[in-house]
Scaffold this motif. Sequence first.
Motif, PDB file in Angstrom:
ATOM      1  N   VAL A 336       0.838  -1.205   0.000  1.00 36.96           N
ATOM      2  CA  VAL A 336       0.000   0.000   0.000  1.00 36.96           C
ATOM      3  C   VAL A 336       0.870   1.251   0.000  1.00 36.96           C
ATOM      4  CG1 VAL A 336      -1.760   1.272   1.273  1.00 36.96           C
ATOM      5  CG2 VAL A 336      -1.893  -1.219   1.140  1.00 36.96           C
ATOM      6  N   LEU A 337       1.901   1.281   0.849  1.00 33.90           N
ATOM      7  CA  LEU A 337       2.779   2.448   0.920  1.00 33.90           C
ATOM      8  C   LEU A 337       3.495   2.685  -0.400  1.00 33.90           C
ATOM      9  CD1 LEU A 337       4.344   1.842   4.457  1.00 33.90           C
ATOM     10  CD2 LEU A 337       2.770   3.683   3.838  1.00 33.90           C
ATOM     11  N   HIS A 338       3.857   1.624  -1.080  1.00 33.06           N
ATOM     12  CA  HIS A 338       4.551   1.763  -2.365  1.00 33.06           C
ATOM     13  C   HIS A 338       3.696   2.525  -3.369  1.00 33.06           C
ATOM     14  CE1 HIS A 338       7.107   0.849  -5.749  1.00 33.06           C
ATOM     15  NE2 HIS A 338       6.148   0.175  -6.355  1.00 33.06           N
ATOM     16  N   ARG A 339       2.380   2.356  -3.296  1.00 33.08           N
ATOM     17  CA  ARG A 339       1.479   3.024  -4.226  1.00 33.08           C
ATOM     18  C   ARG A 339       1.090   4.421  -3.764  1.00 33.08           C
ATOM     19  NH1 ARG A 339      -0.845  -0.202  -7.961  1.00 33.08           N
ATOM     20  NH2 ARG A 339      -2.682   1.139  -8.120  1.00 33.08           N
ATOM     21  N   LYS A 340       0.987   4.620  -2.462  1.00 29.90           N
ATOM     22  CA  LYS A 340       0.435   5.878  -1.955  1.00 29.90           C
ATOM     23  C   LYS A 340       1.465   6.787  -1.276  1.00 29.90           C
ATOM     24  CE  LYS A 340      -3.771   4.956  -3.230  1.00 29.90           C
ATOM     25  NZ  LYS A 340      -4.494   5.791  -4.188  1.00 29.90           N
ATOM     26  N   LEU A 341       2.412   6.216  -0.583  1.00 28.90           N
ATOM     27  CA  LEU A 341       3.438   7.001   0.122  1.00 28.90           C
ATOM     28  C   LEU A 341       4.808   6.398  -0.175  1.00 28.90           C
ATOM     29  CD1 LEU A 341       1.608   7.322   3.576  1.00 28.90           C
ATOM     30  CD2 LEU A 341       1.758   9.089   1.808  1.00 28.90           C
ATOM     31  N   PRO A 342       5.309   6.545  -1.417  1.00 23.90           N
ATOM     32  CA  PRO A 342       6.539   5.848  -1.815  1.00 23.90           C
ATOM     33  C   PRO A 342       7.770   6.237  -0.997  1.00 23.90           C
ATOM     34  CG  PRO A 342       5.832   7.429  -3.497  1.00 23.90           C
ATOM     35  CD  PRO A 342       4.720   7.309  -2.523  1.00 23.90           C
ATOM     36  N   GLN A 343       7.846   7.487  -0.574  1.00 25.84           N
ATOM     37  CA  GLN A 343       9.014   7.896   0.215  1.00 25.84           C
ATOM     38  C   GLN A 343       9.030   7.208   1.574  1.00 25.84           C
ATOM     39  OE1 GLN A 343       8.932  12.200   0.314  1.00 25.84           O
ATOM     40  NE2 GLN A 343      10.038  12.350  -1.639  1.00 25.84           N
ATOM     41  N   PHE A 344       7.876   7.130   2.204  1.00 23.65           N
ATOM     42  CA  PHE A 344       7.819   6.441   3.495  1.00 23.65           C
ATOM     43  C   PHE A 344       8.036   4.945   3.311  1.00 23.65           C
ATOM     44  CE2 PHE A 344       5.762   4.681   7.297  1.00 23.65           C
ATOM     45  CZ  PHE A 344       6.407   5.442   8.273  1.00 23.65           C
ATOM     46  N   CYS A 345       7.573   4.395   2.180  1.00 20.99           N
ATOM     47  CA  CYS A 345       7.816   2.980   1.874  1.00 20.99           C
ATOM     48  C   CYS A 345       9.314   2.716   1.785  1.00 20.99           C
ATOM     49  CB  CYS A 345       7.134   2.605   0.560  1.00 20.99           C
ATOM     50  SG  CYS A 345       7.404   0.904   0.041  1.00 20.99           S
ATOM     51  N   ALA A 346      10.052   3.611   1.111  1.00 17.21           N
ATOM     52  CA  ALA A 346      11.508   3.455   1.008  1.00 17.21           C
ATOM     53  C   ALA A 346      12.156   3.512   2.390  1.00 17.21           C
ATOM     54  CB  ALA A 346      12.078   4.534   0.103  1.00 17.21           C
ATOM     55  N   HIS A 347      11.615   4.351   3.271  1.00 18.27           N
ATOM     56  CA  HIS A 347      12.148   4.458   4.640  1.00 18.27           C
ATOM     57  C   HIS A 347      11.939   3.150   5.405  1.00 18.27           C
ATOM     58  CE1 HIS A 347      13.132   6.037   8.562  1.00 18.27           C
ATOM     59  NE2 HIS A 347      11.888   5.860   9.000  1.00 18.27           N
ATOM     60  N   VAL A 348      10.755   2.551   5.258  1.00 15.98           N
ATOM     61  CA  VAL A 348      10.478   1.285   5.946  1.00 15.98           C
ATOM     62  C   VAL A 348      11.369   0.178   5.390  1.00 15.98           C
ATOM     63  CG1 VAL A 348       8.722  -0.462   6.426  1.00 15.98           C
ATOM     64  CG2 VAL A 348       8.103   1.959   6.479  1.00 15.98           C
ATOM     65  N   CYS A 349      11.539   0.139   4.073  1.00 19.15           N
ATOM     66  CA  CYS A 349      12.412  -0.877   3.459  1.00 19.15           C
ATOM     67  C   CYS A 349      13.845  -0.739   3.952  1.00 19.15           C
ATOM     68  CB  CYS A 349      12.369  -0.753   1.936  1.00 19.15           C
ATOM     69  SG  CYS A 349      10.820  -1.290   1.199  1.00 19.15           S
ATOM     70  N   SER A 350      14.319   0.486   4.056  1.00 16.84           N
ATOM     71  CA  SER A 350      15.679   0.712   4.550  1.00 16.84           C
ATOM     72  C   SER A 350      15.824   0.227   5.988  1.00 16.84           C
ATOM     73  CB  SER A 350      16.032   2.204   4.462  1.00 16.84           C
ATOM     74  OG  SER A 350      16.048   2.634   3.118  1.00 16.84           O
ATOM     75  N   ALA A 351      14.779   0.433   6.794  1.00 19.63           N
ATOM     76  CA  ALA A 351      14.824  -0.026   8.178  1.00 19.63           C
ATOM     77  C   ALA A 351      14.895  -1.550   8.246  1.00 19.63           C
ATOM     78  CB  ALA A 351      13.599   0.486   8.932  1.00 19.63           C
ATOM     79  N   VAL A 352      14.127  -2.233   7.380  1.00 22.00           N
ATOM     80  CA  VAL A 352      14.146  -3.696   7.356  1.00 22.00           C
ATOM     81  C   VAL A 352      15.524  -4.203   6.944  1.00 22.00           C
ATOM     82  CG1 VAL A 352      13.205  -5.744   6.212  1.00 22.00           C
ATOM     83  CG2 VAL A 352      11.668  -3.911   6.923  1.00 22.00           C
ATOM     84  N   ILE A 353      16.058  -3.646   5.864  1.00 22.01           N
ATOM     85  CA  ILE A 353      17.359  -4.103   5.365  1.00 22.01           C
ATOM     86  C   ILE A 353      18.468  -3.799   6.367  1.00 22.01           C
ATOM     87  CG2 ILE A 353      19.067  -3.763   3.538  1.00 22.01           C
ATOM     88  CD1 ILE A 353      16.681  -3.192   1.655  1.00 22.01           C
ATOM     89  N   SER A 354      18.408  -2.632   6.982  1.00 21.59           N
ATOM     90  CA  SER A 354      19.436  -2.266   7.971  1.00 21.59           C
ATOM     91  C   SER A 354      19.419  -3.215   9.160  1.00 21.59           C
ATOM     92  CB  SER A 354      19.220  -0.828   8.448  1.00 21.59           C
ATOM     93  OG  SER A 354      19.352   0.070   7.378  1.00 21.59           O
TER      94      SER A 354
END
Length: 685
Positions: A336-354
């Motif tokens: 959902v974030l990827h479609r509606k809030l892409p910047q916040f989606c990238a932040h969550v992905c970075s947190a997971v990978i980190s």
Amino acid sequence: MTYTRRPERDRVSKLGALQYLHAPGCLRFPFRWGSFGGRTLALAPMGLAPRSPNKAGRRFPAGGKRGRGAKGSGRPRPGRQRPSCSPPDGRSEPALEAHSHLSSEAIGYFRRALSALKEAPETGEERELMVHNVLKEVEAQALALATNRTGSEIMQELLGFSPLKPLCRVWAALRSSLRSVACHRCGVHVLQSALLQLPRLLGSPAQEEEEEDLEEEENGKDGPLETLEELVLGLASEVCDDFLFYCGDIHASFVVRTLLQVLGGTLLESERTRHRGSQSPDAQRVPARECKPTDFEVPETFLNCLQDLSSCFLKDIAVFITDKISSFCLQVALQVLHRKLPQFCAHVCSAVISYLSSRNPSADGSPLLLFLRDQTSSRLLEQVLLVLEPLRLQSLFEDHFQGQLQALAAHPIANFPLQRLLDAVTTPELLSAVFEELSPALEAVLAQGHPGVVIALVGACRRVGAHQAQVLQLLLEAFHCAEPSSRQVACVPLFATLMAYEVYYGLLEEEGAVPAEHQVDVATARALGDVTVLGSLLLQHLLHFSSPGIILQSLGALTGPQLLTLAQSPAGSHVLDAVLSSPSVTRKQRRRVLKTLKGQYVALACSRHGSRVLDAIWSGAALGARKEIATELGERNQELMRDPFGHHVARNVALTTFLKRREAWEQQQGAVAKRRRALNSILED
């Protein structure tokens, strides 16, 4: 439902009978009467039987399954590894039982009311009154209905008829027991159904007269009724206050996932197919790449709430990475974030990978590799790979995947995240790096039963438009039909069935021996083998390559019965769809392949999947080809008309007109062809 005529009741007025059946409080009486369209009907009682569950050389394994009990997957079958969470105070379940009794008379009432609503006209005063009265009863017994197996199914359907205000009242009636209902195996689906009414009701103009009546009624009781927006935000607030509990409960997590979609104004196809509760393993496991989201408008407050709710994932990131149930919520949030809030989606992905990258390093490289092999965290990483931006994906590949692709392709779990990595490739640079590493191992990957990796690599070559000739040559070698060159004409049956040449034709060749030439007479005498889903996908990708000549040559070498078998196959029929739709296939090449079907049109028309292929052939056929098809079908017109699929084809072809008024049929088909040419010229411009 059975209706019996009761003449003695014909004098009852239409509206009066309707009010009698659906007036609030009528559950106390053993009524059976209703009226529609001026006739009075008796509603026969229906049984309460519960729904029954669904019963149900080298050969390359078809593969493609994983998790939830797939053989050799390394993932256990689904099961309740832990009980559904219960509230800490321990009061909700007893309270639920005390108020959740639903009598058989009440169930009968709601069954008949639902059937009556389905039969009633879509508009009109009678229907509005019926809906209002039935939903009043739903409101009065909301908790009992929601927590009863039969009642919850009826309630879900009734909510689909609900206008805005009645839905808000029902929602408000359940709100005091929200936690208990959300954690109930039946109640959770009612909450999901209520949430899924938002695309229909958000922003819909309410009927002023009805609103005034309802507001007066509510003000006289419990004060003003909350708006739908306020109710959704209130639900989000309560979920946010106890986020780990709701996400970790096997039932309540479904509410969280649906709430995330509603707040984002995006309904994911994979989630919509689940909310009704048919939770078979096959139904639940829908690949992310097959999701077809549906967007709808939501107020700005919803998007703000979505970001606030998604921030809760970051507070306990370790739980959402490792816990099987909670992880699903984060996966939906990422989509959902990827479609509606892409910047916040990238932040969550970075947190997971980190987080994953900071764990104890593995002996063979990045610590991320350990999580790629885990049955829970690998699913989350699949979704992360699908939503990453291209530059971030390139960086992730270089830091964690490079040099490990062949090992990941061989692993029973890690090969699935690798497939999602290949699905996400959009740049020639990343494809070249991946192709260089994976290409030498294609045959080994197929032999290990992981053809999905090969299909994903071929799909990436099709999408990016690079390495197409190379990957086709590697496939010919992997299926042992590259040399001698006469074997290449047999590649379509081999790819479709995922069998090497020796296995498909039953040859016994010693290792190191010179491969035998292709025997055309043996190939034409052999019936086409069973077409696999992944084999069909492979052929579809190859037909969309810029130069699909080898595949078309092999298709043209099939006999009529063999091509008919392909067209009648559930998976194989899509191969012919690709022949008809691929921009790389010229009209001349298409005719050369399809002419083999001449003499097979009746058998094609009388097949479930073949009739669909014949319809597609007909749509693109010129007038001369249409005459040939209609002539062949007309010779066995009676057989077609008796067949459940054939008579639809006969109607589409206008076969009766063709047989009785040939000139009129030709004029009609000529006009259709003229319109199609005009439309094509407009589209080309």
